[in-house]
Design a protein around this motif. Sequence first.
Motif, PDB file in Angstrom:
ATOM      1  N   THR A 175       0.828  -1.204   0.000  1.00 13.68           N
ATOM      2  CA  THR A 175       0.000   0.000   0.000  1.00 13.68           C
ATOM      3  C   THR A 175       0.867   1.260   0.000  1.00 13.68           C
ATOM      4  OG1 THR A 175      -0.083   0.243   2.413  1.00 13.68           O
ATOM      5  CG2 THR A 175      -1.690  -1.257   1.399  1.00 13.68           C
ATOM      6  N   GLY A 176       0.231   2.376  -0.346  1.00 14.46           N
ATOM      7  CA  GLY A 176       0.942   3.653  -0.316  1.00 14.46           C
ATOM      8  C   GLY A 176       1.468   3.990   1.064  1.00 14.46           C
ATOM      9  N   ASP A 177       0.693   3.660   2.091  1.00 17.07           N
ATOM     10  CA  ASP A 177       1.121   3.945   3.462  1.00 17.07           C
ATOM     11  C   ASP A 177       2.355   3.129   3.816  1.00 17.07           C
ATOM     12  OD1 ASP A 177       0.500   5.136   6.191  1.00 17.07           O
ATOM     13  OD2 ASP A 177       0.443   2.996   6.667  1.00 17.07           O
ATOM     14  N   GLN A 178       2.355   1.851   3.451  1.00 19.48           N
ATOM     15  CA  GLN A 178       3.520   0.998   3.727  1.00 19.48           C
ATOM     16  C   GLN A 178       4.753   1.504   2.981  1.00 19.48           C
ATOM     17  OE1 GLN A 178       1.913  -2.701   2.367  1.00 19.48           O
ATOM     18  NE2 GLN A 178       0.979  -3.221   4.336  1.00 19.48           N
ATOM     19  N   ILE A 179       4.573   1.830   1.707  1.00 14.95           N
ATOM     20  CA  ILE A 179       5.700   2.298   0.903  1.00 14.95           C
ATOM     21  C   ILE A 179       6.240   3.615   1.464  1.00 14.95           C
ATOM     22  CG2 ILE A 179       6.390   3.152  -1.377  1.00 14.95           C
ATOM     23  CD1 ILE A 179       4.250   1.175  -2.531  1.00 14.95           C
ATOM     24  N   GLY A 180       5.328   4.494   1.877  1.00 16.76           N
ATOM     25  CA  GLY A 180       5.759   5.773   2.439  1.00 16.76           C
ATOM     26  C   GLY A 180       6.591   5.600   3.695  1.00 16.76           C
ATOM     27  N   THR A 181       6.098   4.775   4.619  1.00 14.61           N
ATOM     28  CA  THR A 181       6.829   4.527   5.862  1.00 14.61           C
ATOM     29  C   THR A 181       8.165   3.856   5.591  1.00 14.61           C
ATOM     30  OG1 THR A 181       4.724   4.263   7.038  1.00 14.61           O
ATOM     31  CG2 THR A 181       6.679   3.437   8.132  1.00 14.61           C
ATOM     32  N   ALA A 182       8.153   2.884   4.689  1.00 14.39           N
ATOM     33  CA  ALA A 182       9.379   2.143   4.375  1.00 14.39           C
ATOM     34  C   ALA A 182      10.410   3.035   3.689  1.00 14.39           C
ATOM     35  CB  ALA A 182       9.042   0.946   3.492  1.00 14.39           C
ATOM     36  N   SER A 183       9.945   3.936   2.837  1.00 14.32           N
ATOM     37  CA  SER A 183      10.893   4.795   2.112  1.00 14.32           C
ATOM     38  C   SER A 183      11.648   5.711   3.064  1.00 14.32           C
ATOM     39  CB  SER A 183      10.159   5.615   1.052  1.00 14.32           C
ATOM     40  OG  SER A 183       9.290   6.570   1.644  1.00 14.32           O
ATOM     41  N   ILE A 184      11.001   6.134   4.138  1.00 13.58           N
ATOM     42  CA  ILE A 184      11.684   6.957   5.147  1.00 13.58           C
ATOM     43  C   ILE A 184      12.774   6.140   5.838  1.00 13.58           C
ATOM     44  CG2 ILE A 184      11.402   8.297   7.268  1.00 13.58           C
ATOM     45  CD1 ILE A 184       8.446   8.724   6.385  1.00 13.58           C
ATOM     46  N   GLN A 185      12.461   4.869   6.123  1.00 12.81           N
ATOM     47  CA  GLN A 185      13.452   4.000   6.760  1.00 12.81           C
ATOM     48  C   GLN A 185      14.669   3.801   5.861  1.00 12.81           C
ATOM     49  OE1 GLN A 185      11.482   0.373   8.257  1.00 12.81           O
ATOM     50  NE2 GLN A 185       9.591   1.535   8.241  1.00 12.81           N
ATOM     51  N   ILE A 186      14.418   3.579   4.583  1.00 11.18           N
ATOM     52  CA  ILE A 186      15.518   3.404   3.633  1.00 11.18           C
ATOM     53  C   ILE A 186      16.369   4.676   3.563  1.00 11.18           C
ATOM     54  CG2 ILE A 186      16.067   3.112   1.186  1.00 11.18           C
ATOM     55  CD1 ILE A 186      13.576   1.250   1.052  1.00 11.18           C
ATOM     56  N   ARG A 187      15.696   5.818   3.536  1.00 10.89           N
ATOM     57  CA  ARG A 187      16.437   7.080   3.462  1.00 10.89           C
ATOM     58  C   ARG A 187      17.287   7.286   4.708  1.00 10.89           C
ATOM     59  NH1 ARG A 187      13.883  12.628   1.183  1.00 10.89           N
ATOM     60  NH2 ARG A 187      13.656  11.192  -0.568  1.00 10.89           N
ATOM     61  N   ALA A 188      16.766   6.898   5.865  1.00 10.06           N
ATOM     62  CA  ALA A 188      17.531   7.045   7.107  1.00 10.06           C
ATOM     63  C   ALA A 188      18.848   6.269   7.021  1.00 10.06           C
ATOM     64  CB  ALA A 188      16.707   6.546   8.295  1.00 10.06           C
ATOM     65  N   ILE A 189      18.805   5.069   6.459  1.00 14.33           N
ATOM     66  CA  ILE A 189      20.023   4.260   6.331  1.00 14.33           C
ATOM     67  C   ILE A 189      20.976   4.874   5.315  1.00 14.33           C
ATOM     68  CG2 ILE A 189      20.949   2.005   5.645  1.00 14.33           C
ATOM     69  CD1 ILE A 189      18.296   0.770   6.638  1.00 14.33           C
ATOM     70  N   LYS A 190      20.428   5.248   4.165  1.00 12.66           N
ATOM     71  CA  LYS A 190      21.290   5.740   3.089  1.00 12.66           C
ATOM     72  C   LYS A 190      21.946   7.085   3.405  1.00 12.66           C
ATOM     73  CE  LYS A 190      19.345   3.286  -0.863  1.00 12.66           C
ATOM     74  NZ  LYS A 190      18.731   3.409  -2.212  1.00 12.66           N
ATOM     75  N   THR A 191      21.335   7.878   4.288  1.00 11.16           N
ATOM     76  CA  THR A 191      21.927   9.179   4.628  1.00 11.16           C
ATOM     77  C   THR A 191      22.873   9.101   5.823  1.00 11.16           C
ATOM     78  OG1 THR A 191      19.936   9.703   5.927  1.00 11.16           O
ATOM     79  CG2 THR A 191      20.022  10.536   3.669  1.00 11.16           C
ATOM     80  N   ASP A 192      23.023   7.907   6.405  1.00  6.69           N
ATOM     81  CA  ASP A 192      24.016   7.743   7.460  1.00  6.69           C
ATOM     82  C   ASP A 192      25.410   7.968   6.847  1.00  6.69           C
ATOM     83  OD1 ASP A 192      26.054   6.296   9.113  1.00  6.69           O
ATOM     84  OD2 ASP A 192      24.302   5.795  10.338  1.00  6.69           O
ATOM     85  N   PRO A 193      26.244   8.788   7.470  1.00  7.49           N
ATOM     86  CA  PRO A 193      27.560   9.074   6.887  1.00  7.49           C
ATOM     87  C   PRO A 193      28.460   7.850   6.744  1.00  7.49           C
ATOM     88  CG  PRO A 193      27.379   9.960   9.128  1.00  7.49           C
ATOM     89  CD  PRO A 193      26.003   9.565   8.698  1.00  7.49           C
ATOM     90  N   HIS A 194      28.133   6.770   7.448  1.00  7.27           N
ATOM     91  CA  HIS A 194      28.940   5.559   7.357  1.00  7.27           C
ATOM     92  C   HIS A 194      28.392   4.555   6.349  1.00  7.27           C
ATOM     93  CE1 HIS A 194      31.361   6.816  10.792  1.00  7.27           C
ATOM     94  NE2 HIS A 194      30.246   7.099  11.424  1.00  7.27           N
ATOM     95  N   PHE A 195      27.337   4.919   5.624  1.00 12.31           N
ATOM     96  CA  PHE A 195      26.730   3.975   4.670  1.00 12.31           C
ATOM     97  C   PHE A 195      27.630   3.740   3.466  1.00 12.31           C
ATOM     98  CE2 PHE A 195      23.739   3.158   1.051  1.00 12.31           C
ATOM     99  CZ  PHE A 195      23.373   1.880   1.440  1.00 12.31           C
TER     100      PHE A 195
END
Length: 356
Positions: A175-195
């Motif tokens: 669902t859009g809600d699931q994708i929205g929540t998940a996309s924030i989680q992915i962004r949190a990982i990818k913006t970590d300076p150690h990624f």
Amino acid sequence: MSTGAWLETHDPGERVFLSIGDLVLESGEVLPDVVIAYQSWGKINATQDNVILINHALTGFPDVPGWWPSMVGPGLPFDTDKYLVVCPNVIGGCQGSTGPSSLAPDGKRWGSRFPAINIRDMVAAEVAFTNAMGIKKYKLAVGPSLGGMRALEWAIQHPDRVGAICTIGSSAVATGDQIGTASIQIRAIKTDPHFNNGDYYEQEKGPEEGMGIARRIAHLTYRTEAEMDIRFGRQLQGDDTGRYAVESYLDHQAEKLWKRFDANTYIALTEAMNSHDVGRDRGGVAAALSTIKIPVIAVGIDTDRLFPVRLQAEIAELAPVAEPMVTITSPFGHDGFLVEVESVGEVIRQALKLSK
């Protein structure tokens, strides 16, 4: 430490490893020399018709008793006196099966080079694993969340290889809600300076903070507002950090996951869940579900805010031979499938009776 993944230098524990060769992905890319890690309990019978496939969830792993207590064993719902119970680690995973933290053919970890995968790729790997194991047909394929998505694909693609399926807290489409929540989680990982674009395995430190934020967000979607308020409210933790008790709880969940999981796997499996749609290239969800000819039990949890019960109701309504949807009452939301083992166990026993 840069990852909590199981690595080839670690103690394998109860894991067993099976090579399934090269895997052609839906994208056309080839994942070479794929290995599946799995665990099993019980024995196959003379007629080879007593095998159960457990498809684990996003952060699950092959050791089912380690994450689904009181479900596998003699006299339990997955009764090892009667059945051979098998749980493979999904491709893209980090507990022994080929994934981003595995060694690629060049001897370096896949990292950012690991190809994008989807639910159908995961099932293709499970079919290859099944063939390599010499298993002709499963009596039941069952899974919660991500595992339920895979069970649905088994029913649609391979009805001759499985007698029935049981999906728990899952859906036919993201669902859009699931994708929205998940996309924030992915962004949190990818913006970590150690990624480091996913190539962090040779570093002293990996994207711990980013994955911790992702886990905190996810965990709130796994539980319920009422539980958080009743259990923690506005209480302070009572230590020198000045944190609220609920903050401390979420910090603990983040720390636990970091010690046993991998950030690239978190991204790979989350993106696969986001892409989930049984109706893709099949004329839509209703058309895809209408092709299912084996018994289906769709289980919802009344307080699940990540996979609300309407998503399981859709499966039960559109799959022609599905049983009426089963709704489990729980104050624990999506994680209710881990906690309400008595209710879930009863559904598993029912599903096994329906198996063709």
